[in-house]
Design a protein around this motif. Structure first.
Motif, PDB file in Angstrom:
ATOM      1  N   MET A 171       7.191  -5.504  13.154  1.00  0.00           N
ATOM      2  CA  MET A 171       5.843  -6.000  12.872  1.00  0.00           C
ATOM      3  C   MET A 171       5.890  -7.420  12.308  1.00  0.00           C
ATOM      4  SD  MET A 171       2.923  -4.436  10.325  1.00  0.00           S
ATOM      5  CE  MET A 171       2.800  -2.889  11.183  1.00  0.00           C
ATOM      6  N   GLY A 172       6.923  -7.705  11.490  1.00  0.00           N
ATOM      7  CA  GLY A 172       7.014  -9.016  10.861  1.00  0.00           C
ATOM      8  C   GLY A 172       7.155 -10.119  11.889  1.00  0.00           C
ATOM      9  N   ARG A 173       6.581 -11.291  11.600  1.00  0.00           N
ATOM     10  CA  ARG A 173       6.650 -12.406  12.540  1.00  0.00           C
ATOM     11  C   ARG A 173       6.343 -13.689  11.793  1.00  0.00           C
ATOM     12  NH1 ARG A 173       1.394 -12.500  16.364  1.00  0.00           N
ATOM     13  NH2 ARG A 173       2.120 -14.632  16.559  1.00  0.00           N
ATOM     14  N   MET A 174       6.620 -14.821  12.457  1.00  0.00           N
ATOM     15  CA  MET A 174       6.311 -16.117  11.880  1.00  0.00           C
ATOM     16  C   MET A 174       5.052 -16.660  12.545  1.00  0.00           C
ATOM     17  SD  MET A 174       7.070 -18.668   9.842  1.00  0.00           S
ATOM     18  CE  MET A 174       8.810 -18.577   9.377  1.00  0.00           C
ATOM     19  N   GLY A 188      -4.182  -0.317   6.990  1.00  0.00           N
ATOM     20  CA  GLY A 188      -4.581  -0.978   8.229  1.00  0.00           C
ATOM     21  C   GLY A 188      -3.774  -2.196   8.599  1.00  0.00           C
ATOM     22  N   LEU A 189      -2.653  -2.444   7.920  1.00  0.00           N
ATOM     23  CA  LEU A 189      -1.839  -3.613   8.242  1.00  0.00           C
ATOM     24  C   LEU A 189      -1.351  -3.547   9.684  1.00  0.00           C
ATOM     25  CD1 LEU A 189      -0.362  -6.178   7.181  1.00  0.00           C
ATOM     26  CD2 LEU A 189       1.582  -4.692   6.672  1.00  0.00           C
ATOM     27  N   GLU A 190      -1.585  -4.630  10.431  1.00  0.00           N
ATOM     28  CA  GLU A 190      -1.135  -4.701  11.818  1.00  0.00           C
ATOM     29  C   GLU A 190      -0.021  -5.726  12.009  1.00  0.00           C
ATOM     30  OE1 GLU A 190      -4.158  -5.132  14.766  1.00  0.00           O
ATOM     31  OE2 GLU A 190      -5.242  -3.330  14.142  1.00  0.00           O
ATOM     32  N   GLU A 191      -0.111  -6.841  11.292  1.00  0.00           N
ATOM     33  CA  GLU A 191       0.900  -7.884  11.422  1.00  0.00           C
ATOM     34  C   GLU A 191       1.186  -8.479  10.054  1.00  0.00           C
ATOM     35  OE1 GLU A 191      -0.351 -10.828  14.226  1.00  0.00           O
ATOM     36  OE2 GLU A 191      -0.712  -9.383  15.828  1.00  0.00           O
ATOM     37  N   ASP A 196     -10.774  -2.764   9.092  1.00  0.00           N
ATOM     38  CA  ASP A 196      -9.936  -2.403   7.944  1.00  0.00           C
ATOM     39  C   ASP A 196      -9.924  -3.478   6.861  1.00  0.00           C
ATOM     40  OD1 ASP A 196      -8.994   0.141   8.766  1.00  0.00           O
ATOM     41  OD2 ASP A 196      -7.623  -0.812  10.174  1.00  0.00           O
ATOM     42  N   PHE A 197     -10.788  -4.481   6.996  1.00  0.00           N
ATOM     43  CA  PHE A 197     -10.797  -5.578   6.014  1.00  0.00           C
ATOM     44  C   PHE A 197     -10.987  -5.042   4.591  1.00  0.00           C
ATOM     45  CE2 PHE A 197     -12.501  -8.969   3.457  1.00  0.00           C
ATOM     46  CZ  PHE A 197     -11.873 -10.115   3.916  1.00  0.00           C
ATOM     47  N   GLY A 198     -11.991  -4.199   4.407  1.00  0.00           N
ATOM     48  CA  GLY A 198     -12.278  -3.653   3.081  1.00  0.00           C
ATOM     49  C   GLY A 198     -11.156  -2.783   2.562  1.00  0.00           C
ATOM     50  N   ASN A 199     -10.533  -1.990   3.467  1.00  0.00           N
ATOM     51  CA  ASN A 199      -9.421  -1.138   3.054  1.00  0.00           C
ATOM     52  C   ASN A 199      -8.257  -1.966   2.523  1.00  0.00           C
ATOM     53  OD1 ASN A 199     -10.819   1.145   3.908  1.00  0.00           O
ATOM     54  ND2 ASN A 199      -9.902   1.117   5.948  1.00  0.00           N
ATOM     55  N   MET A 200      -7.956  -3.078   3.217  1.00  0.00           N
ATOM     56  CA  MET A 200      -6.847  -3.924   2.785  1.00  0.00           C
ATOM     57  C   MET A 200      -7.176  -4.613   1.462  1.00  0.00           C
ATOM     58  SD  MET A 200      -3.819  -5.041   3.173  1.00  0.00           S
ATOM     59  CE  MET A 200      -3.459  -4.400   4.819  1.00  0.00           C
ATOM     60  N   GLN A 201      -8.412  -5.069   1.326  1.00  0.00           N
ATOM     61  CA  GLN A 201      -8.814  -5.723   0.082  1.00  0.00           C
ATOM     62  C   GLN A 201      -8.660  -4.758  -1.100  1.00  0.00           C
ATOM     63  OE1 GLN A 201     -12.825  -7.311   0.165  1.00  0.00           O
ATOM     64  NE2 GLN A 201     -12.259  -8.967  -1.214  1.00  0.00           N
TER      65      GLN A 201
END
Length: 243
Positions: free
Chosen positions: A1-4, A160-163, A184-189
């Motif tokens: 999943m990790g990337r630059m 909800g993390l995707e990247e 998923d914005f609110g979930n991540m916040q």
């Protein structure tokens, strides 16, 4: 999943101009957040305003300017009636462009954007002509100091993390960027707050599904149009699918 992730860097003078414009944009967002929150100017009781204030701090907007903007919004001294509108178009070489605006005069904004596009090898499109080439995502930027990227990735997948990956700000500062689906914005916040992690910024951005390859010369031509659009006072951000 990790990337630059990549970032387009600007000159010192362009960065100063952009910072001034960011302060203006934050002022508009504060007005919108206070009104959407029913006139509440307390960040503890207005989540939308709390996010905007976090972003303001992330770009080093002075506290007195933030407080003054909130006070104006709460007292109703800013009488501008801003509408948040996304405009779509194509630059040269088939590059799709989305323009995020906050405007109190859509007639003026449309006329300006049409002029910018037509004079620089592009064309302003109709609603839906470009947007399907992008996906709306929540983008959170964190100070990477003391954070284990792999561990954080595992902990935030359920939120909800995707990247996740490293990128740099325009002044060369390294940050850790997290991307989620818009839903998923609110979930991540909430997940970041539970971990006592305060983002440098938390934004909704349009990420291209596929990028368009261009030569250095073509990129410079399209970048000229983007820079002109970004200078308009009604424009918040410009998104494109140029590789």
């Amino acid at each position: 999943m990790g990337r630059m992730f990549e970032v387009r860097k600007a000159s010192k003078f362009a960065r100063w101009d952009r910072m001034a414009k960011q302060f203006t944009r934050i002022g508009k967002e504060i007005t919108i957040a206070v009104r959407a929150g029913g006139g509440i100017g307390d960040i503890n009781d207005n989540p939308m305003l709390r996010r905007v204030v976090q972003n303001a701090r992330g770009i080093n907007m002075p506290k007195d300017r933030i407080d003054a903007a909130i006070k104006r919004a709460v007292e109703g001294k800013d009488t501008s009636n801003y509408a948040e509108v996304i405009y779509e178009g194509y630059g040269a070489h088939g590059v799709a462009i989305l323009v995020d605006t906050s405007t109190d005069n859509t007639t003026r904004t449309v006329a300006n954007l049409r002029s910018y596009f037509s004079r620089n090898g592009g064309a302003l499109g109709t609603s839906g002509s470009v947007q399907f080439q992008f996906k709306q995502m929540g983008v959170f930027k964190l100070n990477p100091e003391g954070l284990d990227e792999e561990e954080l990735e595992l902990e935030l997948i359920d939120a909800g993390l995707e990247e996740i990956g490293e990128t740099e700000t325009e002044d060369g500062k390294k940050v850790l960027e997290l991307r989620t689906a818009f839903a998923d914005f609110g979930n991540m916040q909430t997940a970041l707050e539970a971990k006592s992690l305060v983002p440098i910024s938390a934004e909704v951005e349009w990420i291209p599904n596929v990028t368009v390859p261009v030569t250095d010369e073509q990129a410079e031509e399209v970048s000229k149009l983007i820079d002109i659009i970004e200078q308009d006072d009604d424009v918040n951000k410009v998104f494109h699918n140029m590789a």
